[in-house]
Design a protein around this motif. Structure first.
Motif, PDB file in Angstrom:
ATOM      1  N   UNK A  86      -1.402  16.898  -9.888  1.00  0.00           N
ATOM      2  CA  UNK A  86      -2.074  15.694 -10.387  1.00  0.00           C
ATOM      3  C   UNK A  86      -1.093  14.812 -11.160  1.00  0.00           C
ATOM      4  N   UNK A  87      -0.274  15.421 -12.016  1.00  0.00           N
ATOM      5  CA  UNK A  87       0.672  14.642 -12.818  1.00  0.00           C
ATOM      6  C   UNK A  87       1.773  14.017 -11.964  1.00  0.00           C
ATOM      7  N   UNK A  88       2.251  14.756 -10.966  1.00  0.00           N
ATOM      8  CA  UNK A  88       3.277  14.209 -10.077  1.00  0.00           C
ATOM      9  C   UNK A  88       2.731  13.026  -9.274  1.00  0.00           C
ATOM     10  N   UNK A 149       4.507  20.328  -4.163  1.00  0.00           N
ATOM     11  CA  UNK A 149       4.816  19.224  -5.077  1.00  0.00           C
ATOM     12  C   UNK A 149       5.281  17.993  -4.318  1.00  0.00           C
ATOM     13  N   UNK A 150       5.923  18.203  -3.175  1.00  0.00           N
ATOM     14  CA  UNK A 150       6.371  17.060  -2.364  1.00  0.00           C
ATOM     15  C   UNK A 150       5.178  16.283  -1.808  1.00  0.00           C
ATOM     16  N   UNK A 151       4.162  17.015  -1.366  1.00  0.00           N
ATOM     17  CA  UNK A 151       2.956  16.369  -0.858  1.00  0.00           C
ATOM     18  C   UNK A 151       2.272  15.566  -1.958  1.00  0.00           C
ATOM     19  N   UNK A 152       2.144  16.154  -3.149  1.00  0.00           N
ATOM     20  CA  UNK A 152       1.506  15.470  -4.270  1.00  0.00           C
ATOM     21  C   UNK A 152       2.264  14.198  -4.644  1.00  0.00           C
ATOM     22  N   UNK A 193      -9.678  13.668  -8.748  1.00  0.00           N
ATOM     23  CA  UNK A 193      -8.953  14.193  -9.906  1.00  0.00           C
ATOM     24  C   UNK A 193      -7.827  13.248 -10.319  1.00  0.00           C
ATOM     25  N   UNK A 194      -7.148  12.674  -9.342  1.00  0.00           N
ATOM     26  CA  UNK A 194      -6.045  11.761  -9.630  1.00  0.00           C
ATOM     27  C   UNK A 194      -6.540  10.479 -10.295  1.00  0.00           C
ATOM     28  N   UNK A 195      -7.801  10.125 -10.036  1.00  0.00           N
ATOM     29  CA  UNK A 195      -8.366   8.917 -10.637  1.00  0.00           C
ATOM     30  C   UNK A 195      -8.425   9.020 -12.156  1.00  0.00           C
TER      31      UNK A 195
END
Length: 269
Positions: A86-88, A149-152, A193-195
Motif C-alpha cells: 500500500x505504501x509503495x 513490491x514491483x507490482x505494487x 485500500x490505496x485510496x
C-alpha cells in the motif's frame, strides 16, 4: 435549487462513484457544472468530501486493518507485505502530486476547460477498459499480501494518471493491477485500500493551502458532503465487488463512454 440540495446531491454522486472506475472527481466536476456549483470553494469541496467515502472503507474493512496492525506488532510477514504494498503504491502519487497540485486545481475549478477534459477522459478511459477486458487473461484469485513490491509500485505509477480529471483513480489503479496480472477482486480491494492514504494526503494538502479561504459556509458544505458521501459509499462498495466478480468492468466502461459522450455534446452544443 437551494445550495443545500446541491451539496447533498454532490455528496450522493461522490458516494456512488468514488470506488467505481468512472471517476468520482469527473462526475463532481460535471455535476457541479450542471447544477451551477462553481463557487470559490468548489475545487476544495470536490477533493475533501472524498474523505467521507474513504471512511466507509475503514468502517467496512476495519477487521482487516486491525489484523494488519496486530500483525505488524508481531512482525507477521503477511501484514508487512500488505503495508509495504500500500505504501509503495502510494509513493508515486505523493511525490508527483506535490509538483502538479496547482495545475490540477486549476483544471478542477475551470468552468470552461474542466468539464471538457473530464468528458474526453471518460470516453478514452472507457475504451481502454473495454480493450483490457478483452485482451488481458483473468488469473485465479490472489491477495494484496501476495503481490510483489514491483507490482505494487507499478500500480502506484498507474494511479498518477488519475491526476487528470475524468481518468478515475480507482479505474487507473484497477486497470494497472489487471495489466500486472492481478485478479479482479484483489485489484478492486487494493484500489480501496490505496485510496485511504492517497485521498487523505490529497485532502490534507488541499485544506492546508485553502483553509483561509473556506469560511463558515465552505466548512459547512464540506461537512454535509462528507457525511452524505460516507453513507452512500457504505452501500456501494459491496455491490461493486459483486458486479465486478460476476460481470467484470465492461458495464462501467460502456457507462463511461455514454456519459462522456452525452456531456461532450451538451458542453459543445
Amino acid at each position: 435549487m437551494s445550495e443545500l440540495i446541491v451539496i447533498i446531491l454532490l455528496g450522493i454522486v461522490e458516494g456512488i462513484t468514488e470506488f467505481l472506475p468512472v471517476s468520482s472527481t469527473g462526475h463532481l466536476v460535471l455535476a457541479g457544472s450542471l447544477l451551477g456549483f462553481n463557487s470559490e470553494v468548489s475545487g476544495t469541496f470536490e477533493i475533501v468530501i472524498q474523505l467521507g467515502a474513504i471512511l466507509s472503507v475503514i468502517v467496512l474493512y476495519w477487521r482487516r486493518f486491525w489484523n494488519v496492525l496486530e500483525g505488524l506488532l508481531r512482525r507477521d510477514s503477511g501484514a508487512i507485505a500488505f503495508t509495504r504494498n500500500v505504501l509503495l503504491a502510494f509513493l508515486p502519487s505523493a511525490v508527483i502530486g506535490l509538483f502538479v497540485y496547482s495545475a490540477i486545481k486549476a483544471l478542477l475549478t475551470s468552468p470552461q476547460l474542466g468539464p471538457i477534459v473530464v468528458s474526453i477522459a471518460l470516453i478514452v478511459g472507457g475504451v481502454i477498459i473495454l480493450l483490457m477486458e478483452r485482451l488481458i487473461p483473468h488469473p485465479p484469485e490472489g491477495s494484496v499480501e501476495g503481490m510483489s513490491w514491483r507490482t505494487a509500485l507499478a500500480i502506484g505509477v498507474f494511479q498518477c494518471l488519475a491526476m487528470i480529471p475524468g481518468v478515475s483513480r480507482s479505474g487507473a489503479t484497477i486497470m494497472g493491477a489487471l495489466g500486472m496480472g492481478v485478479d479482479r477482486k484483489t485489484a478492486a480491494e487494493f484500489s480501496f485500500f490505496l485510496a485511504v492514504p492517497t485521498m487523505l494526503a490529497a485532502s490534507v494538502l488541499d485544506l492546508i493551502k485553502s483553509h483561509d479561504s473556506l469560511g463558515e459556509a465552505g466548512w459547512s458544505a464540506i461537512a454535509i458532503g462528507f457525511v452524505v458521501s460516507f453513507v452512500v459509499a457504505l452501500l456501494v462498495i459491496r455491490w461493486f465487488l459483486a458486479i465486478v466478480t460476476r460481470h467484470g468492468f465492461a458495464p462501467f466502461a460502456w457507462y463511461r463512454i455514454a456519459i462522456g459522450g452525452i456531456a461532450l455534446v451538451w458542453l459543445l452544443a
